[in-house]
Motif scaffolding. Structure first.
Motif, PDB file in Angstrom:
ATOM      1  N   GLY A  83      -3.891 -14.126  13.671  1.00 18.15           N
ATOM      2  CA  GLY A  83      -2.618 -13.416  13.622  1.00 18.15           C
ATOM      3  C   GLY A  83      -2.305 -12.700  14.938  1.00 18.15           C
ATOM      4  N   ASP A 131      -1.079  -9.439  16.594  1.00 24.85           N
ATOM      5  CA  ASP A 131      -0.863  -8.000  16.400  1.00 24.85           C
ATOM      6  C   ASP A 131      -0.273  -7.492  17.710  1.00 24.85           C
ATOM      7  OD1 ASP A 131      -1.139  -5.261  16.521  1.00 24.85           O
ATOM      8  OD2 ASP A 131      -3.273  -5.222  16.053  1.00 24.85           O
ATOM      9  N   GLY A 136      -6.654  -9.459  16.038  1.00 24.33           N
ATOM     10  CA  GLY A 136      -6.105 -10.811  16.043  1.00 24.33           C
ATOM     11  C   GLY A 136      -6.295 -11.573  17.338  1.00 24.33           C
ATOM     12  N   GLN A 139       3.052  -4.337  13.465  1.00 21.90           N
ATOM     13  CA  GLN A 139       2.170  -3.185  13.283  1.00 21.90           C
ATOM     14  C   GLN A 139       1.922  -2.490  14.617  1.00 21.90           C
ATOM     15  OE1 GLN A 139      -2.047  -4.171  12.458  1.00 21.90           O
ATOM     16  NE2 GLN A 139      -1.544  -6.287  12.896  1.00 21.90           N
ATOM     17  N   PHE A 146       1.451  -0.419   9.301  1.00 22.94           N
ATOM     18  CA  PHE A 146       1.538  -1.868   9.164  1.00 22.94           C
ATOM     19  C   PHE A 146       2.785  -2.159   8.346  1.00 22.94           C
ATOM     20  CE2 PHE A 146       0.941  -6.076   7.767  1.00 22.94           C
ATOM     21  CZ  PHE A 146       0.070  -6.684   8.657  1.00 22.94           C
ATOM     22  N   VAL A 199      -9.848 -12.763   7.437  1.00 25.56           N
ATOM     23  CA  VAL A 199      -9.128 -11.483   7.407  1.00 25.56           C
ATOM     24  C   VAL A 199      -8.138 -11.496   6.240  1.00 25.56           C
ATOM     25  CG1 VAL A 199      -7.627  -9.984   8.728  1.00 25.56           C
ATOM     26  CG2 VAL A 199      -9.281 -11.413   9.902  1.00 25.56           C
ATOM     27  N   ALA A 227      -5.279  -5.903   6.096  1.00 23.21           N
ATOM     28  CA  ALA A 227      -5.157  -5.221   7.393  1.00 23.21           C
ATOM     29  C   ALA A 227      -5.963  -3.927   7.377  1.00 23.21           C
ATOM     30  CB  ALA A 227      -3.692  -4.899   7.673  1.00 23.21           C
ATOM     31  N   THR A 228      -6.351  -3.475   8.559  1.00 27.59           N
ATOM     32  CA  THR A 228      -7.071  -2.210   8.664  1.00 27.59           C
ATOM     33  C   THR A 228      -6.261  -1.117   7.945  1.00 27.59           C
ATOM     34  OG1 THR A 228      -7.669  -3.020  10.839  1.00 27.59           O
ATOM     35  CG2 THR A 228      -8.312  -0.761  10.323  1.00 27.59           C
ATOM     36  N   LEU A 240      -3.186  -9.702   3.767  1.00 25.32           N
ATOM     37  CA  LEU A 240      -2.872 -10.644   4.858  1.00 25.32           C
ATOM     38  C   LEU A 240      -3.028 -12.097   4.406  1.00 25.32           C
ATOM     39  CD1 LEU A 240      -4.552  -8.848   7.918  1.00 25.32           C
ATOM     40  CD2 LEU A 240      -2.153  -8.818   7.246  1.00 25.32           C
ATOM     41  N   HIS A 269     -10.009  -0.458  15.211  1.00 27.34           N
ATOM     42  CA  HIS A 269      -9.200  -1.568  14.728  1.00 27.34           C
ATOM     43  C   HIS A 269      -9.656  -2.802  15.481  1.00 27.34           C
ATOM     44  CE1 HIS A 269      -5.682  -3.590  13.360  1.00 27.34           C
ATOM     45  NE2 HIS A 269      -5.014  -3.518  14.479  1.00 27.34           N
ATOM     46  N   THR A 329     -12.497  -4.647  15.049  1.00 26.29           N
ATOM     47  CA  THR A 329     -13.935  -4.881  15.281  1.00 26.29           C
ATOM     48  C   THR A 329     -14.394  -6.194  14.645  1.00 26.29           C
ATOM     49  OG1 THR A 329     -14.425  -3.516  13.375  1.00 26.29           O
ATOM     50  CG2 THR A 329     -14.590  -2.460  15.508  1.00 26.29           C
ATOM     51  N   GLY A 330     -13.808  -6.545  13.487  1.00 23.51           N
ATOM     52  CA  GLY A 330     -14.157  -7.819  12.841  1.00 23.51           C
ATOM     53  C   GLY A 330     -13.762  -8.986  13.740  1.00 23.51           C
ATOM     54  N   CYS A 331     -12.566  -8.877  14.334  1.00 27.00           N
ATOM     55  CA  CYS A 331     -12.066  -9.939  15.234  1.00 27.00           C
ATOM     56  C   CYS A 331     -12.990 -10.057  16.435  1.00 27.00           C
ATOM     57  CB  CYS A 331     -10.672  -9.604  15.762  1.00 27.00           C
ATOM     58  SG  CYS A 331      -9.484  -9.260  14.474  1.00 27.00           S
TER      59      CYS A 331
END
Ligand code: PLP
Length: 257
Positions: free
Chosen positions: A8, A10, A16, A41, A46, A106, A109-110, A115, A206, A208-210
């Motif tokens: 995505g 962002d 993203g 966002q 968001f 994902v 969203a944080t 999503l 925001h 961190t997973g990505c």
């Protein structure tokens, strides 16, 4: 080496596809990105998201794959079933040339907004996408949504990972299991289960997973075996976050890249 992010967009640059490309670059790889969805966002709110135009997505994939030697693909937020179907078509077409494919599913969203479009999307992920993956990197919430299993104990984690492996994904990392004052990420393959813990950092970041999943992809295409790539990605991100926590930018959630 050239790698590709399908995730995505962002606009704040906190998560993203934009974060993925920054990580590729920091880890010495060349990389591109095609948005799967456009989110609205910033670091405070968001507002929503729309799927990318399907003809644009198809043509962009065709143009990149036919022109550049893509060696790895990181998939993040996909959002809509129609986008996922196109993505799966191209992944199947080019799977043989790819050294690694990593999916960070994902699903929220944080700032707490869903999503993905529907239950059908989750079915498609399991049936069509999981068999094409080297790694899936869900957090507890995502792993639970994908498998329909509640996760409270370490045994639950193991059962959930087993289900994801049975769908055909080669390795699973479930992130964010809290035990005492540490956060653990669990690595699972058919033969192994290895937890890696780190102390919780004081700020809420925001993306961190990505950043974790794109660094994991980067270490995999550089030739590290699955568990070493996981460990390297986790350590790299932790050190980077520690350095970044000096001066937060923006509103509620912190950007670090
Ligand atoms: N990708 C996009 C486009 C997002 O908007 C978000 C969160 O809002 C994420 C990924 C996930 O971010 P994180 O890495 O913090 O889970």
């Amino acid at each position: 080496m050239y790698v590709l992010s399908l995730a995505g967009l962002d606009p704040s640059g906190g998560a993203g596809v934009l974060v993925d490309v920054k990580v590729f670059s920091l880890l010495g790889l060349k990389g591109g990105g095609i948005p799967t969805a456009l989110t609205l966002q910033n670091t405070s709110v968001f507002k929503g998201w729309v799927p990318i135009d399907l003809d644009y997505f198809k043509e962009a994939l065709q143009m990149v794959f036919s022109d550049l030697p893509v060696t790895g693909v990181k998939i993040g937020m996909v959002g809509a079933c129609e986008v996922l179907e196109i993505l799966v078509f191209y992944l199947r077409k080019y799977r043989q040339q790819l050294l690694a494919v990593v999916y960070d599913p994902v699903l929220k969203a944080t700032l707490n907004h869903p999503l993905f479009s529907s239950e059908e999307f989750l079915d498609l992920v399991k049936r069509e996408l999981l068999p094409l993956l080297d790694f899936i990197t869900p957090n507890l919430y995502e792993a639970s949504l994908l498998t329909g299993k509640e996760i409270k104990t370490e045994e639950d984690l193991e059962k959930t990972a087993k289900t994801l492996l049975e769908y055909g994904c080669k390795q699973v990392v479930i992130t964010g299991y809290q035990k005492k004052n540490k956060i653990y990420d669990y690595f699972f393959s058919k033969e192994e289960k290895i937890p890696l813990g780190k102390k919780r950092l004081s700020l809420e970041f925001h993306g961190t997973g990505c950043a974790f999943s794109s660094s994991l992809l980067s270490f995999l295409v550089k030739g590290f075996p699955p568990f070493s790539a996981f460990k390297k990605a986790k350590n790299w991100l932790y050190l980077y976050l520690k350095k970044a926590s000096v001066q937060p930018l923006g509103g509620k959630i912190c950007l670090f890249l």
